[in-house]
Design a protein around this motif. Structure first.
Motif, PDB file in Angstrom:
ATOM      1  N   ASP A 293       5.083  -2.905   9.194  1.00 31.51           N
ATOM      2  CA  ASP A 293       5.954  -3.019  10.032  1.00 31.51           C
ATOM      3  C   ASP A 293       6.554  -4.735   9.831  1.00 31.51           C
ATOM      4  O   ASP A 293       6.599  -5.058   8.884  1.00 31.51           O
ATOM      5  CB  ASP A 293       5.198  -2.868  11.374  1.00 31.51           C
ATOM      6  N   ARG A 294       7.718  -5.334  11.082  1.00 33.47           N
ATOM      7  CA  ARG A 294       8.177  -6.765  10.632  1.00 33.47           C
ATOM      8  C   ARG A 294       6.662  -7.680  10.342  1.00 33.47           C
ATOM      9  O   ARG A 294       6.752  -8.976   9.782  1.00 33.47           O
ATOM     10  CB  ARG A 294       8.455  -6.996  11.618  1.00 33.47           C
ATOM     11  N   HIS A 295       5.892  -6.949  11.226  1.00 32.10           N
ATOM     12  CA  HIS A 295       4.345  -8.339  11.275  1.00 32.10           C
ATOM     13  C   HIS A 295       3.227  -8.481  10.324  1.00 32.10           C
ATOM     14  O   HIS A 295       2.475  -8.774   9.940  1.00 32.10           O
ATOM     15  CB  HIS A 295       3.732  -8.206  11.761  1.00 32.10           C
ATOM     16  N   GLY A 296       4.191  -7.510   8.327  1.00 37.32           N
ATOM     17  CA  GLY A 296       3.094  -6.906   7.991  1.00 37.32           C
ATOM     18  C   GLY A 296       1.512  -6.274   8.331  1.00 37.32           C
ATOM     19  O   GLY A 296       0.900  -5.861   7.518  1.00 37.32           O
ATOM     20  N   ARG A 297       2.140  -5.315   9.170  1.00 32.50           N
ATOM     21  CA  ARG A 297       0.539  -4.306   9.702  1.00 32.50           C
ATOM     22  C   ARG A 297       1.088  -3.015   8.695  1.00 32.50           C
ATOM     23  O   ARG A 297       2.374  -2.373   9.025  1.00 32.50           O
ATOM     24  CB  ARG A 297       0.742  -4.481  10.948  1.00 32.50           C
ATOM     25  N   VAL A 298       0.230  -2.807   7.799  1.00 28.45           N
ATOM     26  CA  VAL A 298      -0.254  -1.317   7.266  1.00 28.45           C
ATOM     27  C   VAL A 298       0.792   0.129   8.609  1.00 28.45           C
ATOM     28  O   VAL A 298      -0.513   0.110   8.846  1.00 28.45           O
ATOM     29  CB  VAL A 298      -1.433  -1.246   5.483  1.00 28.45           C
ATOM     30  N   LEU A 299       1.822   0.465   7.536  1.00 24.72           N
ATOM     31  CA  LEU A 299       1.450   1.461   8.935  1.00 24.72           C
ATOM     32  C   LEU A 299       1.409   2.906   8.114  1.00 24.72           C
ATOM     33  O   LEU A 299       1.325   4.008   8.468  1.00 24.72           O
ATOM     34  CB  LEU A 299       3.422   2.327   9.230  1.00 24.72           C
ATOM     35  N   LEU A 300       1.473   2.925   6.674  1.00 21.46           N
ATOM     36  CA  LEU A 300       1.479   4.683   6.261  1.00 21.46           C
ATOM     37  C   LEU A 300       1.314   4.232   4.426  1.00 21.46           C
ATOM     38  O   LEU A 300       1.579   2.695   3.790  1.00 21.46           O
ATOM     39  CB  LEU A 300       2.775   5.273   5.275  1.00 21.46           C
ATOM     40  N   THR A 301       0.006   5.197   3.445  1.00 23.80           N
ATOM     41  CA  THR A 301       0.324   4.707   2.055  1.00 23.80           C
ATOM     42  C   THR A 301       0.452   5.555   1.495  1.00 23.80           C
ATOM     43  O   THR A 301       0.389   6.528   1.758  1.00 23.80           O
ATOM     44  CB  THR A 301      -1.157   4.378   1.969  1.00 23.80           C
ATOM     45  N   GLU A 302       1.423   4.960   0.619  1.00 20.45           N
ATOM     46  CA  GLU A 302       2.382   6.452  -0.166  1.00 20.45           C
ATOM     47  C   GLU A 302       2.372   5.809  -1.891  1.00 20.45           C
ATOM     48  O   GLU A 302       2.281   5.358  -2.270  1.00 20.45           O
ATOM     49  CB  GLU A 302       3.602   6.731   0.905  1.00 20.45           C
ATOM     50  N   THR A 303       2.596   7.854  -2.693  1.00 23.09           N
ATOM     51  CA  THR A 303       2.998   7.157  -3.996  1.00 23.09           C
ATOM     52  C   THR A 303       4.552   5.815  -3.749  1.00 23.09           C
ATOM     53  O   THR A 303       4.834   5.963  -2.551  1.00 23.09           O
ATOM     54  CB  THR A 303       2.827   8.513  -4.347  1.00 23.09           C
ATOM     55  N   TYR A 304       4.862   5.996  -5.407  1.00 20.03           N
ATOM     56  CA  TYR A 304       5.481   4.757  -5.238  1.00 20.03           C
ATOM     57  C   TYR A 304       6.861   5.849  -5.007  1.00 20.03           C
ATOM     58  O   TYR A 304       7.625   4.636  -5.031  1.00 20.03           O
ATOM     59  CB  TYR A 304       5.318   4.837  -7.023  1.00 20.03           C
ATOM     60  N   PHE A 305       7.297   6.691  -5.073  1.00 21.47           N
ATOM     61  CA  PHE A 305       8.517   7.538  -4.734  1.00 21.47           C
ATOM     62  C   PHE A 305       8.441   7.335  -4.092  1.00 21.47           C
ATOM     63  O   PHE A 305       9.624   8.539  -3.671  1.00 21.47           O
ATOM     64  CB  PHE A 305       8.485   8.655  -6.196  1.00 21.47           C
ATOM     65  N   TYR A 306       7.952   7.302  -2.863  1.00 21.49           N
ATOM     66  CA  TYR A 306       8.073   8.026  -1.337  1.00 21.49           C
ATOM     67  C   TYR A 306      10.020   7.700  -0.737  1.00 21.49           C
ATOM     68  O   TYR A 306      10.364   8.253  -0.262  1.00 21.49           O
ATOM     69  CB  TYR A 306       7.463   6.704  -0.196  1.00 21.49           C
ATOM     70  N   PRO A 307      10.286   6.095  -0.878  1.00 29.22           N
ATOM     71  CA  PRO A 307      11.206   6.271   0.345  1.00 29.22           C
ATOM     72  C   PRO A 307      12.316   7.033  -0.392  1.00 29.22           C
ATOM     73  O   PRO A 307      13.765   7.191   0.019  1.00 29.22           O
ATOM     74  CB  PRO A 307      11.660   5.041  -0.793  1.00 29.22           C
ATOM     75  N   TYR A 308      12.656   7.315  -1.671  1.00 25.91           N
ATOM     76  CA  TYR A 308      13.583   7.845  -2.346  1.00 25.91           C
ATOM     77  C   TYR A 308      14.272   8.581  -1.757  1.00 25.91           C
ATOM     78  O   TYR A 308      13.212   9.667  -0.905  1.00 25.91           O
ATOM     79  CB  TYR A 308      13.435   8.204  -4.207  1.00 25.91           C
TER      80      TYR A 308
END
Length: 335
Positions: A293-308
């Motif tokens: 999020d905006r404060h750098g808090r981790v929401l999700l850990t995923e593989t490198y191609f996640y946002p594609y």
């Protein structure tokens, strides 16, 4: 064997009696196999018991490594097993004839530190230890740890011909070629003469090794290194943003997809998730990704191609101008 060894140890109990007892066992009972106790092994400061094999006019070979003080008896048992297999192989009556291998040739157990592939858990320890480049290209040697023991790899690129341009190649992925477990041997066996190229990064613990290799080529570390050319590689990168994301609660938030090298991410979240390890396994040269999020808090850990976009019917991400930053703690004032 173990009963005799226990009696031997009882004569001189404690750590001081281990080495003399192991020496006597190796000389009188299990030769050409013997066991060494080491306070540390390959940079890991924990007791290890190393089963070795020696023969005339050859350098002793490490056959098996057992980690922990509690493995003392296991190491002695293993050396006795190897010795018995070796002795069987020497008996003429158990050979096929005057030529050919023995019928009962010793079958040594699989040595995991020599296997030419990395396990998924091992990939979770991946770190870059040497980078170099030339003519617009760069390559890297990386290190992993298997049961606390270092293993070195050459990061390689996979290419295919570009059908539109016969003289060009397209990078289709990355892989790792096993170099060995010894830092000196690994750096000397890379397929590149990296000492003649431009140095981009070297892990602090390898500086003495690299300095020695460079000296053999008539170069100094200061002359070889151009660390400023590779500073960005060690920073976090952000290119995608997900506005009004309700995936993590009813209140919409803005999420950012940020990536960094495995060791950088590992320093922040402590370990890598199973999905991140899968990504490293599939393409070890790609960075590790986090949704924050905006404060750098981790929401999700995923593989490198996640946002594609191929992952979504309609991608929730929008591409924004690329920016980099040093730590997640100062992410909030970078966007």
């Amino acid at each position: 064997m173990i009963i005799r060894y226990r009696k031997l140890r009882a004569q001189q109990p404690g750590l001081a009696g281990i080495t003399p007892a192991l020496l006597k066992v190796g000389q009188e009972w299990t030769a050409p196999y013997y066991v060494e106790r080491r306070d540390g092994y390959r940079g890991e400061q924990n007791p290890h018991y190393v089963v070795c094999h020696t023969a005339a006019e050859t350098v002793p070979e490490e056959i098996w490594v057992l980690r922990g003080e509690h493995r003392e008896l296991d190491a002695v048992r293993l050396s006795a097993v190897f010795c018995e297999q070796w002795r069987r192989a020497q008996r003429p009556e158990e050979r096929r004839g005057s030529e050919g291998p023995p019928l009962n040739a010793p079958v040594l157990p699989h040595n995991p530190w020599r296997q030419p592939f990395a396990t998924r858990d091992e990939l979770g320890t991946l770190e870059y230890v040497l980078e170099f480049g030339g003519e617009g290209e760069q390559a890297a040697v990386v290190r992993t740890y298997l049961s606390g023991r270092a293993r070195y790899w050459m990061m390689t690129r996979h290419y295919r011909d570009d059908l539109d341009d016969p003289d060009a190649f397209v990078v289709t992925g990355t892989g790792m070629t096993f170099l060995g477990t010894d830092a000196v041997d690994a750096l000397r066996s890379t397929p590149y003469t990296w000492a003649d190229l431009v140095g981009l990064y070297v892990a602090p613990d390898l500086v003495p090794v690299v300095t020695t290799v460079l000296a053999g080529r008539g170069r100094t570390l200061d002359h070889w290194m151009h660390a400023e050319l590779n500073q960005e590689a060690w920073r976090w990168t952000c290119r995608y943003v997900w506005r009004d994301c309700t995936m993590f609660g009813e209140v919409p938030l803005t999420a950012f997809w940020v990536t960094a090298r495995p060791e950088v991410v590992r320093a922040v979240i402590g370990t890598l998730s199973e999905t991140q390890l899968i990504g490293i396994e599939q393409n070890p040269g790609e960075p590790v990704g986090l949704l924050v999020d905006r404060h750098g808090r981790v929401l999700l850990t995923e593989t490198y191609f996640y946002p594609y976009s191929q992952m979504w019917n309609v991608s929730p991400f929008e591409e924004r101008p690329l920016f980099t930053f040093r730590t997640l703690s100062d992410f909030w004032n970078q966007h």
